[in-house]
Each structure stands twice: as structure tokens, then as C-alpha cells.
Design an enzyme around this catalytic site. Structure first.
Site, PDB file in Angstrom:
ATOM      1  N   TYR A 144       0.840  -1.207   0.000  1.00 43.06           N
ATOM      2  CA  TYR A 144       0.000   0.000   0.000  1.00 43.06           C
ATOM      3  C   TYR A 144       0.871   1.252   0.000  1.00 43.06           C
ATOM      4  O   TYR A 144       0.724   2.133  -0.856  1.00 43.06           O
ATOM      5  CB  TYR A 144      -0.900  -0.028   1.231  1.00 43.06           C
ATOM      6  CG  TYR A 144      -1.896   1.105   1.322  1.00 43.06           C
ATOM      7  CD1 TYR A 144      -3.015   1.154   0.490  1.00 43.06           C
ATOM      8  CD2 TYR A 144      -1.738   2.124   2.267  1.00 43.06           C
ATOM      9  CE1 TYR A 144      -3.943   2.193   0.592  1.00 43.06           C
ATOM     10  CE2 TYR A 144      -2.665   3.160   2.366  1.00 43.06           C
ATOM     11  CZ  TYR A 144      -3.765   3.188   1.534  1.00 43.06           C
ATOM     12  OH  TYR A 144      -4.680   4.214   1.640  1.00 43.06           O
ATOM     13  N   ASN A 173      -6.522   9.273   8.211  1.00 40.07           N
ATOM     14  CA  ASN A 173      -7.626   8.358   8.563  1.00 40.07           C
ATOM     15  C   ASN A 173      -8.995   9.032   8.511  1.00 40.07           C
ATOM     16  O   ASN A 173      -9.231  10.006   9.223  1.00 40.07           O
ATOM     17  CB  ASN A 173      -7.421   7.774   9.966  1.00 40.07           C
ATOM     18  CG  ASN A 173      -6.155   6.948  10.063  1.00 40.07           C
ATOM     19  OD1 ASN A 173      -5.064   7.456   9.811  1.00 40.07           O
ATOM     20  ND2 ASN A 173      -6.294   5.687  10.406  1.00 40.07           N
ATOM     21  N   ASP A 272       3.071  -1.152  12.340  1.00 38.32           N
ATOM     22  CA  ASP A 272       1.913  -0.299  12.667  1.00 38.32           C
ATOM     23  C   ASP A 272       2.443   1.065  13.157  1.00 38.32           C
ATOM     24  O   ASP A 272       3.158   1.127  14.163  1.00 38.32           O
ATOM     25  CB  ASP A 272       1.112  -0.988  13.777  1.00 38.32           C
ATOM     26  CG  ASP A 272      -0.311  -0.486  13.884  1.00 38.32           C
ATOM     27  OD1 ASP A 272      -1.235  -1.211  13.493  1.00 38.32           O
ATOM     28  OD2 ASP A 272      -0.490   0.649  14.386  1.00 38.32           O
ATOM     29  N   PRO A 273       2.125   2.155  12.467  1.00 38.01           N
ATOM     30  CA  PRO A 273       2.674   3.459  12.884  1.00 38.01           C
ATOM     31  C   PRO A 273       2.296   3.807  14.334  1.00 38.01           C
ATOM     32  O   PRO A 273       1.159   3.596  14.752  1.00 38.01           O
ATOM     33  CB  PRO A 273       2.030   4.448  11.900  1.00 38.01           C
ATOM     34  CG  PRO A 273       1.715   3.628  10.696  1.00 38.01           C
ATOM     35  CD  PRO A 273       1.334   2.271  11.223  1.00 38.01           C
TER      36      PRO A 273
HETATM   37  P1  NAD Z   1     -12.516   1.712  -0.157  1.00 43.98           P
HETATM   38  O1  NAD Z   1     -11.793   0.418  -0.113  1.00 43.98           O
HETATM   39  O2  NAD Z   1     -13.888   1.784   0.446  1.00 43.98           O
HETATM   40  O3  NAD Z   1     -12.631   2.251  -1.645  1.00 43.98           O
HETATM   41  C1  NAD Z   1     -11.723   1.922  -2.668  1.00 43.98           C
HETATM   42  C2  NAD Z   1     -12.545   1.581  -3.919  1.00 43.98           C
HETATM   43  O4  NAD Z   1     -11.642   1.247  -4.967  1.00 43.98           O
HETATM   44  C3  NAD Z   1     -13.451   0.372  -3.713  1.00 43.98           C
HETATM   45  O5  NAD Z   1     -14.742   0.640  -4.185  1.00 43.98           O
HETATM   46  C4  NAD Z   1     -12.772  -0.721  -4.522  1.00 43.98           C
HETATM   47  O6  NAD Z   1     -13.677  -1.707  -5.003  1.00 43.98           O
HETATM   48  C5  NAD Z   1     -12.128   0.089  -5.639  1.00 43.98           C
HETATM   49  N1  NAD Z   1     -11.000  -0.604  -6.263  1.00 43.98           N
HETATM   50  C6  NAD Z   1      -9.980  -1.259  -5.638  1.00 43.98           C
HETATM   51  N2  NAD Z   1      -9.140  -1.781  -6.547  1.00 43.98           N
HETATM   52  C7  NAD Z   1      -9.630  -1.433  -7.771  1.00 43.98           C
HETATM   53  C8  NAD Z   1      -9.215  -1.690  -9.108  1.00 43.98           C
HETATM   54  N3  NAD Z   1      -8.106  -2.409  -9.372  1.00 43.98           N
HETATM   55  N4  NAD Z   1      -9.978  -1.205 -10.116  1.00 43.98           N
HETATM   56  C9  NAD Z   1     -11.101  -0.486  -9.861  1.00 43.98           C
HETATM   57  N5  NAD Z   1     -11.545  -0.222  -8.621  1.00 43.98           N
HETATM   58  C10 NAD Z   1     -10.815  -0.693  -7.589  1.00 43.98           C
HETATM   59  O7  NAD Z   1     -11.558   2.794   0.527  1.00 43.98           O
HETATM   60  P2  NAD Z   1     -11.809   4.343   0.854  1.00 43.98           P
HETATM   61  O8  NAD Z   1     -11.636   4.521   2.305  1.00 43.98           O
HETATM   62  O9  NAD Z   1     -13.049   4.808   0.189  1.00 43.98           O
HETATM   63  O10 NAD Z   1     -10.542   4.996   0.146  1.00 43.98           O
HETATM   64  C11 NAD Z   1     -10.639   5.670  -1.099  1.00 43.98           C
HETATM   65  C12 NAD Z   1      -9.264   6.173  -1.529  1.00 43.98           C
HETATM   66  O11 NAD Z   1      -8.774   7.113  -0.563  1.00 43.98           O
HETATM   67  C13 NAD Z   1      -8.207   5.071  -1.645  1.00 43.98           C
HETATM   68  O12 NAD Z   1      -7.375   5.347  -2.735  1.00 43.98           O
HETATM   69  C14 NAD Z   1      -7.433   5.207  -0.352  1.00 43.98           C
HETATM   70  O13 NAD Z   1      -6.113   4.750  -0.494  1.00 43.98           O
HETATM   71  C15 NAD Z   1      -7.495   6.701  -0.104  1.00 43.98           C
HETATM   72  N6  NAD Z   1      -7.346   6.974   1.331  1.00 43.98           N
HETATM   73  C16 NAD Z   1      -8.355   6.703   2.202  1.00 43.98           C
HETATM   74  C17 NAD Z   1      -8.172   6.920   3.553  1.00 43.98           C
HETATM   75  C18 NAD Z   1      -9.260   6.624   4.548  1.00 43.98           C
HETATM   76  O14 NAD Z   1      -9.004   6.707   5.744  1.00 43.98           O
HETATM   77  N7  NAD Z   1     -10.479   6.318   4.140  1.00 43.98           N
HETATM   78  C19 NAD Z   1      -6.946   7.404   4.017  1.00 43.98           C
HETATM   79  C20 NAD Z   1      -5.936   7.647   3.104  1.00 43.98           C
HETATM   80  C21 NAD Z   1      -6.140   7.441   1.767  1.00 43.98           C
HETATM   81  N1  UDP Z   2      -6.570  -1.201  15.456  1.00 44.11           N
HETATM   82  C1  UDP Z   2      -6.982  -1.755  16.650  1.00 44.11           C
HETATM   83  N2  UDP Z   2      -8.028  -2.613  16.638  1.00 44.11           N
HETATM   84  C2  UDP Z   2      -8.717  -2.932  15.506  1.00 44.11           C
HETATM   85  C3  UDP Z   2      -8.308  -2.354  14.290  1.00 44.11           C
HETATM   86  C4  UDP Z   2      -7.216  -1.495  14.294  1.00 44.11           C
HETATM   87  O1  UDP Z   2      -6.410  -1.476  17.718  1.00 44.11           O
HETATM   88  O2  UDP Z   2      -9.677  -3.720  15.606  1.00 44.11           O
HETATM   89  C5  UDP Z   2      -5.445  -0.239  15.483  1.00 44.11           C
HETATM   90  C6  UDP Z   2      -4.365  -0.496  14.440  1.00 44.11           C
HETATM   91  O3  UDP Z   2      -3.417  -1.403  14.934  1.00 44.11           O
HETATM   92  C7  UDP Z   2      -3.809   0.901  14.245  1.00 44.11           C
HETATM   93  C8  UDP Z   2      -5.014   1.811  14.464  1.00 44.11           C
HETATM   94  O4  UDP Z   2      -5.973   1.030  15.162  1.00 44.11           O
HETATM   95  O5  UDP Z   2      -2.847   1.187  15.243  1.00 44.11           O
HETATM   96  C9  UDP Z   2      -5.630   2.310  13.178  1.00 44.11           C
HETATM   97  O6  UDP Z   2      -5.858   1.187  12.356  1.00 44.11           O
HETATM   98  P1  UDP Z   2      -6.625   1.264  10.953  1.00 44.11           P
HETATM   99  O7  UDP Z   2      -6.557  -0.095  10.352  1.00 44.11           O
HETATM  100  O8  UDP Z   2      -7.944   1.890  11.134  1.00 44.11           O
HETATM  101  O9  UDP Z   2      -5.788   2.317  10.088  1.00 44.11           O
HETATM  102  P2  UDP Z   2      -4.205   2.546   9.836  1.00 44.11           P
HETATM  103  O10 UDP Z   2      -3.387   1.653  10.691  1.00 44.11           O
HETATM  104  O11 UDP Z   2      -4.034   2.256   8.383  1.00 44.11           O
HETATM  105  O12 UDP Z   2      -4.010   3.957  10.190  1.00 44.11           O
END
Ligand code: NAD
Ligand code: UDP
Length: 312
Positions: A144, A173, A272-273
Site C-alpha cells: 500500500y 484516517n 503499525d505506525p
Molecule cells: P474503499 O476500499 O472503500 O474504496 C476503494 C474503492 O476502490 C473500492 O470501491 C474498490 O472496489 C475500488 N477498487 C480497488 N481496486 C480497484 C481496481 N483495481 N480497479 C477499480 N476499482 C478498484 O476505501 P476508501 O476509504 O473509500 O478509500 C478511497 C481512496 O482514498 C483510496 O485510494 C485510499 O487509499 C485513499 N485513502 C483513504 C483513507 C481513509 O481513511 N479512508 C486514508 C488515506 C487514503
Molecule cells: N486497530 C486496533 N483494533 C482494531 C483495528 C485497528 O487497535 O480492531 C489499530 C491499528 O493497529 C492501528 C489503528 O488502530 O494502530 C488504526 O488502524 P486502521 O486499520 O484503522 O488504520 P491505519 O493503521 O491504516 O491507520
């Protein structure tokens, strides 16, 4: 009226973005392979005259004429992106290639949904855009993190070499309604566990921190970023600087749901950050943007959403 392509449009964030773009009178092509998103997220938009849903995998070439592209396709939950890590890297990398190709040919503006994960397990706190990060290139999160970093690199090379009009945001997040019950990210896990009366699973000792942004704030930031003039490419952080430990989050969710669930501790996944908080000075200055919804306010609609979803 603009013609706008949203990849990953059937995902959690993408579905809210499609909705907002349609509300503003645009025509939206929502492209998704339903890997971690679902038709259910955009069911209510089907039949809208400006909305088109296309099943397509961004790792394959795609041809379309558009004015703007929001490139969101990529699973965002560690559970989903680690399930098929090679596909995750391919999605970020080839997805960026293919979408940048469309932008180059059509002259469309293109926004990349990058992530705070490009900072890895950060040694600088809060994270500023100039920080280059601390990513383990061979760890379980690298599919990722490095996928997103390569996408940023491609965006800036297409901009420098071909003059493509790029916009890069680093999303911290984000949570809100339409997260899947089995999404695996912390807020959805804790809320679902609390509502079902199951143990809340804290990974590690719960002292790690995250900063949680409500989805409407993110959508506003995305729209504002896309509207900036071509000279501003980013990257720009979009997140809520309110910072909480996972233990504080679990306790908050227990108190808000009135749940009698227990808190249990599980092993911390590798890499895990330990902490995360955005410095949003750049977004404030360039976009006039700051988040409006606090964690306390944002958790209420999420809890209500999961109650409905679980039929409780
Ligand atoms: P999500 O998993 O709900 O949405 C991602 C969408 O992309 C899904 O609908 C999935 O089916 C589609 N997808 C995955 N692989 C694909 C492919 N090869 N071709 C076409 N579609 C594909 O996640 P989200 O939380 O809605 O995140 C949306 C975007 O924002 C992502 O790029 C994610 O990396 C970025 N982002 C989200 C967060 C967050 O906290 N939600 C944080 C940082 C970055
Ligand atoms: N986490 C947790 N319990 C859960 C899911 C996640 O304690 O059931 C922790 C995880 O280890 C991380 C934080 O929550 O430290 C945020 O996790 P998440 O998967 O939401 O996002 P990311 O690590 O990608 O920021």
C-alpha cells in the site's frame, strides 16, 4: 456541467464524492471493480441522469473523454490491501499510469487520493508535507505505502514531462457512514463490536495514536483542491489534527454506544505506525480549508449508521 471520472467511486469515500459532484450538477462516471466497494454504496444514484456506473479494473487500460479525474481506486483498509498485496501494488501503479494517460490525452485535471501512509511510521510529528517518511519497503504494509509512493512519483513525472495538470492530496484516517461492517479499520471494528456486545480488540497496548477526519470534511477538501489553479499541485495533507490513542477511542465508543463490551488486547501487527497527526497549515493557506467535524460529533452518525446496518 463537467464530465468527471471517479475511480473507486463505489467505495466508502468515492460514493460520497460521486454524490457531491452530482449535487453540483456534474456528470459522473463511477468506475469500480467492487473489490472493497459495493454497488450498494451507489444504489441510490443509479437512475440519476448524470450518473453512470462502470465495472472496470484500473490495472487494465480504459478510454474515456473527461474534464476531471479523481483517482481513488485502491483498497484502503489494511485487511483488504494485505489480502492480495500484489494486486494492491498493481492497482496503485497501473491505475496511476492508465489514469494519467487519460489526463495527458484529454487535458483533464487529475487528483490522486494519496495517503498519510507515505510517511510510514513517522519520525517527525505532526507530519508536514516536506517530511519524506519512514516506510519499510519490504514489510506487510509496503504494498500500500510503496504503491501510493510510486503513484505520487508518476504524477509528478507526468506533470514535469507532459505538463499534466495534477493535484495530489495526502488523506489521513477518514471515517463515516458507508464503511463496510467487515472493513477492518479501527472505527468500524470498534463500533460494530460495541453494538454487538463483542470484545473491542485493541492491537498492542493502545497507546498508538491516529487523527480521525469525518468524511464530509475530506470531500470538501477534495473539491477545493481540484478547484485550485494549475500552479498548485500539492502534495497537501487533508486530515483532522485532533489526535487520540486507540485506548481513548475505544473508551469513547463504549461510552457513546452505552455498550457493556470489554476491551481486550491483541498482538500489534508489524510496522503499525506509533503516531499520526497532520500538519494542515498548507491546506489552510492554499485551500482555505480546515475540518469542521470533531470526533465526538462524527461518531454519532456513524454509530446510527451501523445500528441500522446491523438491524439493531
Ligand atoms: P474503499 O476500499 O472503500 O474504496 C476503494 C474503492 O476502490 C473500492 O470501491 C474498490 O472496489 C475500488 N477498487 C480497488 N481496486 C480497484 C481496481 N483495481 N480497479 C477499480 N476499482 C478498484 O476505501 P476508501 O476509504 O473509500 O478509500 C478511497 C481512496 O482514498 C483510496 O485510494 C485510499 O487509499 C485513499 N485513502 C483513504 C483513507 C481513509 O481513511 N479512508 C486514508 C488515506 C487514503
Ligand atoms: N486497530 C486496533 N483494533 C482494531 C483495528 C485497528 O487497535 O480492531 C489499530 C491499528 O493497529 C492501528 C489503528 O488502530 O494502530 C488504526 O488502524 P486502521 O486499520 O484503522 O488504520 P491505519 O493503521 O491504516 O491507520
Amino acid at each position: 456541467m463537467k464530465q468527471i471520472l471517479v475511480t473507486g467511486g463505489a467505495g466508502f469515500v468515492g460514493s460520497h464524492l460521486c454524490e457531491r459532484l452530482l449535487e453540483e450538477g456534474n456528470s459522473v462516471i463511477c468506475l469500480d471493480n467492487f473489490y472493497s466497494g459495493s454497488k450498494e454504496n451507489v444504489w441510490h444514484l443509479i437512475g440519476h441522469p448524470g450518473f453512470e456506473l462502470v465495472r472496470h479494473d484500473v490495472t487494465e487500460p480504459y478510454r474515456v473523454e473527461v474534464d476531471e479525474i479523481y483517482n481513488l481506486a485502491c483498497p484502503a483498509s489494511p485487511v483488504y490491501y494485505q489480502y492480495d498485496p500484489i494486486q494492491t501494488t498493481k492497482t496503485s501503479m497501473f491505475g496511476a499510469f492508465h489514469m494519467l494517460g487519460i489526463a495527458k490525452r484529454t487535458g483533464a485535471r487529475i487528483l490522486q487520493a494519496s495517503t498519510s501512509e507515505v510517511y510510514g511510521d513517522p519520525a517527525v510529528h505532526p507530519q508536514v508535507e516536506s517530511y519524506r517518511g519512514n516506510v519499510n519497503p519490504i514489510g506487510i504494509r509496503s504494498c500500500y505505502d510503496e504503491g501510493k509512493r510510486v503513484a505520487e512519483s508518476l504524477f509528478f513525472d507526468y506533470h514535469r514531462i507532459h505538463g499534466v495538470r495534477i493535484k495530489v492530496i495526502r488523506i489521513f484516517n477518514t471515517y463515516g457512514p458507508r464503511m463496510a461492517v467487515d472493513d477492518g479499520r479501527v472505527i468500524s471494528n470498534f463500533v460494530v463490536q460495541a453494538l454487538r456486545g463483542e470484545d473491542l480488540t485493541i492491537y498492542g497496548d493502545g497507546s498508538q495514536t491516529r487523527s480521525f477526519q469525518y468524511v464530509s470534511d475530506l470531500i470538501e477538501g477534495m473539491i477545493r483542491m481540484m478547484a485550485t489553479d494549475d500552479s498548485f499541485t500539492g502534495p497537501v495533507n487533508i486530515g483532522n489534527p485532533g489526535e487520540f490513542t486507540m485506548l481513548e477511542l475505544a473508551e469513547k465508543i463504549l461510552s457513546k454506544t452505552g455498550s457493556r463490551s470489554r476491551i481486550v488486547f491483541r498482538p500489534l501487527p508489524s510496522d503499525d505506525p506509533k503516531m499520526r497527526r497532520p500538519d494542515i497549515t498548507l491546506a489552510r493557506g492554499k485551500l482555505g480549508w480546515a475540518p469542521k467535524v470533531s470526533l465526538d460529533e462524527g461518531l454519532d452518525p456513524v454509530i446510527a449508521y451501523f445500528r441500522r446496518k446491523l438491524g439493531l
